[in-house]
Write a protein that holds these residues in place. Structure first.
Motif, mmCIF file in Angstrom:
data_model
loop_
_atom_site.group_PDB
_atom_site.id
_atom_site.type_symbol
_atom_site.label_atom_id
_atom_site.label_comp_id
_atom_site.label_asym_id
_atom_site.label_seq_id
_atom_site.Cartn_x
_atom_site.Cartn_y
_atom_site.Cartn_z
ATOM 1 N N MET A 1 0.848 -1.191 0.000
ATOM 2 C CA MET A 1 0.000 0.000 0.000
ATOM 3 C C MET A 1 0.885 1.244 0.000
ATOM 4 S SD MET A 1 -2.902 -1.188 2.747
ATOM 5 C CE MET A 1 -1.750 -1.279 4.120
ATOM 6 N N LEU B 1 -0.617 6.256 1.116
ATOM 7 C CA LEU B 1 -1.767 6.012 1.994
ATOM 8 C C LEU B 1 -2.450 7.307 2.388
ATOM 9 C CD1 LEU B 1 -0.227 3.128 4.051
ATOM 10 C CD2 LEU B 1 -2.435 3.033 2.882
ATOM 11 N N ASP C 1 -7.942 5.405 4.213
ATOM 12 C CA ASP C 1 -7.542 3.997 4.130
ATOM 13 C C ASP C 1 -7.511 3.349 5.507
ATOM 14 O OD1 ASP C 1 -5.152 4.952 1.626
ATOM 15 O OD2 ASP C 1 -7.082 3.965 1.303
#
Length: 122
Positions: free
Chosen positions: A84, A87, A91
């Motif tokens: 990921m 971010l 999130d």
């Protein structure tokens, strides 16, 4: 018995990165699919993406994560990763690993990890 062990969650600043891992262990014939789901604040659990053994990724890759999240798999170790990047505070949530596993006695079944918390905040 099939177990899923997730790791890699934590606190990160906006714009930062995290990599989640999920290792599948136990007794089974084959893993049909490995994927990630998440439940963000006030939302139902949603699929982030899945990699299927027979090819194809049924990843949702909806606008919120498209271009920022990537799923990959280490077949030799039965581990699925969720990388990921960039971010955002939205999130923030609990991320779950799901495995669709085949066994002779029970056929194909879904198994879930316990979830790992990801918090994106200053």
């Amino acid at each position: 018995q099939v177990q899923l062990m997730e790791s890699g969650g934590g606190l990160v600043q906006p714009g930062g990165s995290l990599r989640l891992s999920c290792e599948v262990s136990g007794s089974f014939v084959a893993i049909n699919g490995l994927g990630w789901y998440r439940q963000t604040l006030g939302q139902q659990r949603e699929e982030v993406g899945t990699i299927w053994r027979r090819g194809g990724g049924a990843g949702k890759w909806d606008d919120p994560v498209k271009g920022r999240f990537t799923i990959s798999k280490d077949n030799s170790k039965n581990i699925v990763y969720l990388q990921m990047n960039s971010l955002k505070p939205e999130d923030t949530g609990v991320y779950y690993c799901k495995a669709n596993v085949y066994d002779y006695s029970s056929g194909s079944r879904d198994y879930w990890g316990q979830g790992t918390q990801v918090t994106v905040s200053l």
